[in-house]
Design a protein around this motif. Structure first.
Motif, PDB file in Angstrom:
ATOM      1  N   ALA A 401      21.935  27.805   1.736  1.00 51.80           N
ATOM      2  CA  ALA A 401      20.791  26.966   0.728  1.00 51.80           C
ATOM      3  C   ALA A 401      20.891  25.734   1.190  1.00 51.80           C
ATOM      4  O   ALA A 401      21.643  24.984   1.710  1.00 51.80           O
ATOM      5  N   GLY A 402      19.180  24.356   0.628  1.00 47.71           N
ATOM      6  CA  GLY A 402      19.486  22.795   0.713  1.00 47.71           C
ATOM      7  C   GLY A 402      19.876  22.375  -0.308  1.00 47.71           C
ATOM      8  O   GLY A 402      20.076  22.772  -1.469  1.00 47.71           O
ATOM      9  N   GLY A 403      20.177  21.366   0.251  1.00 49.07           N
ATOM     10  CA  GLY A 403      19.870  19.944  -1.758  1.00 49.07           C
ATOM     11  C   GLY A 403      21.177  19.339  -1.824  1.00 49.07           C
ATOM     12  O   GLY A 403      21.499  18.209  -1.809  1.00 49.07           O
ATOM     13  N   MET A 404      21.812  20.606  -1.695  1.00 54.47           N
ATOM     14  CA  MET A 404      23.694  19.414  -1.816  1.00 54.47           C
ATOM     15  C   MET A 404      23.993  18.310  -1.207  1.00 54.47           C
ATOM     16  O   MET A 404      24.881  17.952  -1.410  1.00 54.47           O
ATOM     17  N   HIS A 405      24.084  18.626  -0.214  1.00 50.82           N
ATOM     18  CA  HIS A 405      24.191  17.990   1.245  1.00 50.82           C
ATOM     19  C   HIS A 405      23.593  16.352   1.463  1.00 50.82           C
ATOM     20  O   HIS A 405      23.699  15.670   2.131  1.00 50.82           O
ATOM     21  N   GLY A 406      21.983  16.571   0.747  1.00 50.22           N
ATOM     22  CA  GLY A 406      21.441  15.696   1.196  1.00 50.22           C
ATOM     23  C   GLY A 406      21.434  15.445   3.124  1.00 50.22           C
ATOM     24  O   GLY A 406      20.520  16.481   3.976  1.00 50.22           O
ATOM     25  N   SER A 407      21.625  14.196   3.629  1.00 54.37           N
ATOM     26  CA  SER A 407      21.419  13.696   4.668  1.00 54.37           C
ATOM     27  C   SER A 407      22.256  14.373   5.718  1.00 54.37           C
ATOM     28  O   SER A 407      22.222  14.112   7.088  1.00 54.37           O
ATOM     29  N   ASN A 408      23.091  14.921   5.687  1.00 53.85           N
ATOM     30  CA  ASN A 408      24.417  14.547   6.372  1.00 53.85           C
ATOM     31  C   ASN A 408      25.424  15.132   5.236  1.00 53.85           C
ATOM     32  O   ASN A 408      26.083  14.245   4.111  1.00 53.85           O
ATOM     33  N   ARG A 409      26.298  16.269   5.711  1.00 55.38           N
ATOM     34  CA  ARG A 409      27.606  16.932   4.510  1.00 55.38           C
ATOM     35  C   ARG A 409      28.902  15.982   5.125  1.00 55.38           C
ATOM     36  O   ARG A 409      29.204  15.783   6.146  1.00 55.38           O
ATOM     37  N   LEU A 410      29.151  16.424   3.811  1.00 56.18           N
ATOM     38  CA  LEU A 410      30.957  15.472   4.619  1.00 56.18           C
ATOM     39  C   LEU A 410      31.917  16.529   5.015  1.00 56.18           C
ATOM     40  O   LEU A 410      31.705  17.698   4.391  1.00 56.18           O
ATOM     41  N   GLY A 411      33.000  16.302   6.077  1.00 57.54           N
ATOM     42  CA  GLY A 411      33.296  18.318   6.323  1.00 57.54           C
ATOM     43  C   GLY A 411      34.426  18.270   5.051  1.00 57.54           C
ATOM     44  O   GLY A 411      34.532  17.083   4.471  1.00 57.54           O
ATOM     45  N   GLY A 412      34.660  20.070   4.381  1.00 57.55           N
ATOM     46  CA  GLY A 412      35.405  20.076   3.834  1.00 57.55           C
ATOM     47  C   GLY A 412      34.510  20.721   2.453  1.00 57.55           C
ATOM     48  O   GLY A 412      34.328  21.056   1.538  1.00 57.55           O
ATOM     49  N   ASN A 413      33.235  19.974   2.375  1.00 57.19           N
ATOM     50  CA  ASN A 413      32.999  20.326   1.461  1.00 57.19           C
ATOM     51  C   ASN A 413      31.506  21.228   1.408  1.00 57.19           C
ATOM     52  O   ASN A 413      30.905  21.871   0.709  1.00 57.19           O
ATOM     53  N   SER A 414      31.593  22.220   2.723  1.00 58.03           N
ATOM     54  CA  SER A 414      30.656  23.023   2.974  1.00 58.03           C
ATOM     55  C   SER A 414      31.945  24.152   2.048  1.00 58.03           C
ATOM     56  O   SER A 414      31.700  25.098   1.270  1.00 58.03           O
ATOM     57  N   LEU A 415      33.414  24.695   2.266  1.00 58.19           N
ATOM     58  CA  LEU A 415      34.087  25.703   2.655  1.00 58.19           C
ATOM     59  C   LEU A 415      34.110  25.336   0.455  1.00 58.19           C
ATOM     60  O   LEU A 415      33.449  26.376  -0.440  1.00 58.19           O
ATOM     61  N   SER A 416      33.718  24.352  -0.554  1.00 59.49           N
ATOM     62  CA  SER A 416      33.604  23.965  -1.535  1.00 59.49           C
ATOM     63  C   SER A 416      32.565  23.765  -1.882  1.00 59.49           C
ATOM     64  O   SER A 416      32.466  25.213  -3.222  1.00 59.49           O
ATOM     65  N   ASP A 417      31.175  24.306  -2.105  1.00 51.58           N
ATOM     66  CA  ASP A 417      30.309  24.232  -2.387  1.00 51.58           C
ATOM     67  C   ASP A 417      30.260  25.828  -1.790  1.00 51.58           C
ATOM     68  O   ASP A 417      29.134  26.776  -2.898  1.00 51.58           O
ATOM     69  N   LEU A 418      30.191  26.736  -1.158  1.00 49.00           N
ATOM     70  CA  LEU A 418      30.335  28.696  -1.334  1.00 49.00           C
ATOM     71  C   LEU A 418      31.168  28.854  -2.722  1.00 49.00           C
ATOM     72  O   LEU A 418      30.570  29.453  -3.075  1.00 49.00           O
ATOM     73  N   LEU A 419      32.536  27.755  -2.931  1.00 49.02           N
ATOM     74  CA  LEU A 419      32.446  28.849  -4.421  1.00 49.02           C
ATOM     75  C   LEU A 419      31.816  28.167  -5.247  1.00 49.02           C
ATOM     76  O   LEU A 419      32.309  29.131  -5.784  1.00 49.02           O
ATOM     77  N   VAL A 420      31.639  27.017  -5.149  1.00 46.31           N
ATOM     78  CA  VAL A 420      31.088  26.679  -6.108  1.00 46.31           C
ATOM     79  C   VAL A 420      29.554  27.498  -5.984  1.00 46.31           C
ATOM     80  O   VAL A 420      29.307  28.098  -7.369  1.00 46.31           O
ATOM     81  N   PHE A 421      28.753  27.021  -6.014  1.00 43.87           N
ATOM     82  CA  PHE A 421      27.858  27.804  -5.944  1.00 43.87           C
ATOM     83  C   PHE A 421      27.533  29.138  -5.309  1.00 43.87           C
ATOM     84  O   PHE A 421      26.885  29.840  -6.360  1.00 43.87           O
ATOM     85  N   GLY A 422      28.401  29.789  -5.302  1.00 36.65           N
ATOM     86  CA  GLY A 422      28.746  31.262  -4.944  1.00 36.65           C
ATOM     87  C   GLY A 422      28.637  31.501  -5.520  1.00 36.65           C
ATOM     88  O   GLY A 422      27.910  33.062  -6.635  1.00 36.65           O
ATOM     89  N   ARG A 423      29.588  31.273  -6.975  1.00 32.81           N
ATOM     90  CA  ARG A 423      30.285  31.970  -8.483  1.00 32.81           C
ATOM     91  C   ARG A 423      28.839  31.514  -9.352  1.00 32.81           C
ATOM     92  O   ARG A 423      28.017  32.467  -9.807  1.00 32.81           O
ATOM     93  N   ARG A 424      27.719  30.895  -9.290  1.00 30.37           N
ATOM     94  CA  ARG A 424      26.873  30.199  -9.930  1.00 30.37           C
ATOM     95  C   ARG A 424      25.787  31.209  -9.252  1.00 30.37           C
ATOM     96  O   ARG A 424      24.952  31.827 -10.771  1.00 30.37           O
TER      97      ARG A 424
END
Ligand code: FAD
Length: 598
Positions: A401-424
């Motif tokens: 999925a796109g949008g969440m991390h803009g032009s650059n993702r911070l480390g650690g923000n992917s695993l949290s992204d999976l959980l938050v948006f996987g649930r949604r």
């Protein structure tokens, strides 16, 4: 045609963190749910995640909270993130980590028994919940156990090759068993794409074989759109030697735990690369940077912990200037800064990785590291609250999925992204399915067409070899659409991609349908190619440098581009069309956060 058929409410494609979390949620909301994955259950890419899950739990720093995490994420993404996704992510990540713990995940602890949190680039406070440097393994283990315990059906070693749709949206998916080559179709009003990233389009990557951009391409083919595709993250520290392991990740935790970058002259060169945007919060001297590890309140962060795009560019410049290591990287030194016992305890996987793959003892000598293609910020354009794509019944979560991390993702923000948006995504997919279930069918003609397309490489004799085409594509993306980009190079890349498209239309494979890796690759290649075209087109169009997109011919950020997203869609003739779209407007109460948190 011989075809296995199944019927569900929700089919989740992908069994990484996002897919499993989505499946659990869909099941718990009453949907008959299946998970389909290319590899074995438990082997998804998520398992490789090392450093941790970013969540403002404030276990070490009481002053941390979702507002600071939101601000760090937006700044890390150079403000191109979808503000609403960044907000939901920062607000909900702590609950998702606690939930994981309730489901059996065993995190490292602080001295007073709370979940421990570690430092990572771009995060103001120590924020990554972790399990040594094997966090992804624990995350997957926990979600996998729950998936199995809930009785969710799992189709593993099974590849989806096409999404099925009618005029009202999604009707299911079509694929094949990798072992037997037999076809299988799932009828379902909701499909959640959780297929991960695209790294295998590049020659040097930290990504596993699964990352061929299937979900991006399937979404596009079904009529959905992709956003931010020009932004590809090159992680600053991949292994560079020996050649067989080039690209394998060296976790950012090495720097978070005290490791520093040095060039061949022994200089800590990152002090020469601090951009104005981050100057206020970055240490100016080695003394201050070193003091920060013990006293974070009164010192600023070391420049080695700047966001990944900054560090990757700096390493690239040092190597280009002739100050690299013998194998074309730079040195990452933790050996001279931490005890052997500390290194082995905090970074057990890194210790073994270097010992076994490179015969380097990281407790005694420096590692050689260089940038590696790591993550794609771009992906399926979704509604932030539901993860719904533009095609009704299609949802996307996680790296696809796109949008969440803009032009650059911070480390650690992917695993949290999976959980938050996987649930949604799981929740919204279940709700959608329960409204549409009685009104779908899979017409025989659509299934036969999907089967014909999949078998086409067997029908051609003496055509192109899939491995040769893959090699040429990876080389093209590496050479011409890599860390530093210019218009003439990307124009050349697009010409080469056009030629590769013709070769892909003429791929041929030998042998049988039973486990045939050449055939599997022949089916992956069209995905890799379309994704590469999206990246190259969008990168050529964006005439500025921002995050994971650096133009040598447009080195500065640009105010107009700061307000613009690039969206890829499929044109009627099958080519990639690109449109400019205004960035969603951030509400005033969120904009204020950037003033209140300095
Ligand atoms: P994945 O976990 O990759 O799952 C994708 C799934 O889709 C797989 O099951 C695959 O088989 C399936 N699939 C793909 N195509 C098809 C198809 N056509 N048909 C059927 N199934 C298909 N992020 C962090 O936040 N913290 C970290 O510490 C961290 N460390 C990392 C370390 C490494 C080495 C790497 C490479 C990445 C790291 N990341 C980290 C990034 C993070 O791991 C990934 O972004 C994340 O795991 C992606 O999860 P996902 O659920 O989206 O996809």
């Amino acid at each position: 045609m011989e075809l296995e058929r199944h019927e569900y409410d929700v089919v989740v494609v992908g069994a990484g963190g996002a897919g499993l979390r989505a499946a659990i949620e869909a099941h718990e909301n009453g949907a008959r749910t299946a998970v389909v994955c290319k590899s074995l259950l438990g082997k998804a890419h998520t398992v490789m995640a090392e450093g941790g899950i970013a969540a403002a739990m404030a276990n070490l720093y009481p002053e941390d909270n979702w507002r600071v995490h939101f601000r760090d994420t937006m700044r890390g993404g150079k403000m191109l993130n979808h503000w609403r996704m960044a907000q939901l992510h920062a607000q909900e990540a702590p609950d998702r980590v606690r939930e994981l713990e309730d489901w059996g995940a065993l995190f490292d602890r602080t001295a007073d028994g709370l979940i421990s949190q570690r430092d990572f680039g771009g995060h103001r406070y120590a924020r990554l919940a972790h399990v040594g440097d094997r966090t992804g393994l624990e995350l997957i283990r926990t979600l996998q156990q729950r998936t199995v315990a809930l009785g969710i059906d799992v189709y593993m070693e099974c590849t989806v090759t096409r999404l099925l749709t009618d005029d009202d949206g999604v009707t299911g998916a079509f694929g094949y068993w990798r072992e037997s080559g037999r076809f299988v179709a799932w009828q379902a009003p909701s499909v959640v794409l959780a297929t991960g990233g695209i790294g295998k389009s590049y020659k040097v990557t930290s990504n596993s074989w699964e990352y061929t951009g299937d979900g991006h391409s399937l979404a596009l083919q079904a009529g959905a759109t992709l956003v931010n595709m020009e932004f590809v993250q090159f992680h600053p520290t991949g292994m560079v030697w020996p050649p067989s392991v080039r690209g394998i990740l060296v976790t950012e935790s090495v720097r978070g735990d005290g490791g520093v970058l040095k060039n061949s002259a022994g200089n800590r060169f990152m002090f020469d690369y601090i951009p104005d945007f981050f100057r206020k919060e970055t240490a100016e001297t080695e003394d201050e940077a070193d003091r920060w590890y013990d006293d974070k309140k009164n010192n600023r962060r070391p420049p080695e912990l700047l966001p990944r795009d900054e560090v990757a560019r700096a390493i690239n410049s040092e190597v280009k200037a002739g100050r690299g290591t013998p194998h074309g990287g730079v040195f990452l030194d933790i050996a001279s800064r931490r005890s052997a016992e500390y290194i082995r305890k905090r970074l057990p996987s890194m210790y073994h990785q270097f010992k076994e793959l490179a015969e380097v003892d990281i407790t005694a000598e420096a590692m050689e590291v260089g940038p590696t293609c790591h993550y794609v910020m771009g992906g399926v354009e979704v509604d932030p609250d539901t993860e719904a794509a533009r095609v009704p019944g299609l949802f996307a979560a996680g790296e696809v999925a796109g949008g969440m991390h803009g032009s650059n993702r911070l480390g650690g923000n992917s695993l949290s992204d999976l959980l938050v948006f996987g649930r949604r995504a799981g929740l919204a997919a279940a709700e959608h399915a329960l409204k549409r279930i009685d009104r779908i069918a899979l017409p025989d003609e659509a299934l036969a067409d999907a089967a014909r397309a999949a078998l086409a490489p067997f029908d051609r004799e003496g055509g192109e070899n899939p491995y040769a085409v893959q090699h040429d594509l990876q080389q093209t993306m590496h050479d011409l659409v890599g860390i530093i980009r210019t218009a003439p190079e990307m124009e050349q890349a697009l010409e080469r991609i056009a030629a590769l498209k013709e070769r892909v239309a003429n791929l041929s494979v030998e042998g049988h349908r039973q486990y045939n890796p050449g055939w599997h690759l022949a089916l992956d290649l069209p995905h890799m190619l379309v994704v590469s075209e999206c990246i190259a087109r969008a990168a050529l169009e964006r005439q500025e440098s921002r995050g994971g997109h650096t133009r040598d011919d447009f080195p500065a950020t640009d105010a107009e581009w700061a307000r613009t997203n690039l969206v890829c869609s499929r044109a009627p003739d099958g080519s990639v069309a690109l449109t400019r779209q205004p960035l969603p407007q951030m509400p005033g109460e969120l904009a204020e956060i950037f003033e209140e948190v300095s």
